[in-house]
Design a protein around this motif. Sequence first.
Motif, short mmCIF file in Angstrom:
data_model
loop_
_atom_site.label_atom_id
_atom_site.label_comp_id
_atom_site.label_asym_id
_atom_site.label_seq_id
_atom_site.Cartn_x
_atom_site.Cartn_y
_atom_site.Cartn_z
N ASP A 83 0.83 -1.19 0.00
CA ASP A 83 0.00 0.00 0.00
C ASP A 83 0.87 1.26 0.00
O ASP A 83 2.02 1.24 0.48
N GLU A 84 0.31 2.37 -0.54
CA GLU A 84 1.08 3.60 -0.62
C GLU A 84 1.48 4.12 0.75
O GLU A 84 2.49 4.84 0.89
N ALA A 85 0.72 3.79 1.78
CA ALA A 85 1.02 4.30 3.12
C ALA A 85 2.17 3.56 3.79
O ALA A 85 2.68 4.03 4.82
N VAL A 86 2.60 2.43 3.24
CA VAL A 86 3.66 1.64 3.87
C VAL A 86 5.00 2.35 3.78
O VAL A 86 5.75 2.43 4.76
N PHE A 87 5.32 2.90 2.60
CA PHE A 87 6.65 3.47 2.41
C PHE A 87 6.90 4.69 3.30
O PHE A 87 7.95 4.76 3.96
#
Length: 302
Positions: free
Chosen positions: A86-90
């Motif tokens: 997911d984009e929020a992981v990075f």
Amino acid sequence: MSVSLWCEEEEGQSQAQEQDSARGEAMLRARWDPSVSGQRVVQRLLQLEERYLPSPLYIALVQREPQRREELAKWALEVCCDCSLDEAVFPLCVSLLDRYLSATLSLPVSPYCLAAACVLIASKLTESHNVSADALCAAAEHSFPPSSLREMERVVLGTLRWDTAAVTPQDFIPHFLPAFERRTEGDTGALVSTLRRHGDTLVAMCVCESRFLGAPPSLLAAAALDCALRGLGHRGAERPAHSTLARLCQADEVVLQCYSELIDAALTQRLGSGPQSNREEKEGDMEDERAGTPTDMREIDF
């Protein structure tokens, strides 16, 4: 009865997750709840974001030698993209990395093991099916075993006192986007979707760049959306949206404009150092060397 707080994967769990991904199993996600949005939520996030900023000493040290930190951040970004996280992981992963290094001021023997541990923790916090330890070890070309990765995970959790749910720019973007729905005309759904996609990309770039280290996440999210809106050339909504974003992140409009220009400059620099630029430089070098190129094949030493 002893109770362990360590989150240890069971044997065969990673293989089962990979098989589920191979079968294309759909991930169920809850819909966006409007009741958890609004100024009250933004105000709470603004109060919490300062708690998760790295120390000024760490920021000063990184600014002197940013190469190592940017190298680890770019590797983590590649892993997140390859594993379709997911984009929020990075952003959360890099926040954990910066906070750990801010507390210790020293890299471990295996820096990529530290970055992989931060990816693993961020994935567990964000996704229902987290990335496996075996996949992270494979991404690092098996430079460390899964046991070392799990031990590093414990070290990071212990150093941060299990306070891992940090506030990132990704947390602000969904709360800032409704401002564009109310102030734009036409197909607002398509515009908001495009802004979200471009905003996520610009935020990921800012997280990789050490020049943005220490900036409040709310300011980075607002500047990324402001930069994306100007890049799309959506006329008639730039100034109202700029003022609204400055009010939402509680920053001066001049400061927001400054960070938007910094993101523009960083984006131009990255695009200018791409394959096209390298090809043009090589063509320029070939033009300079043509005068000294031998015209007779016998003069060339193979």
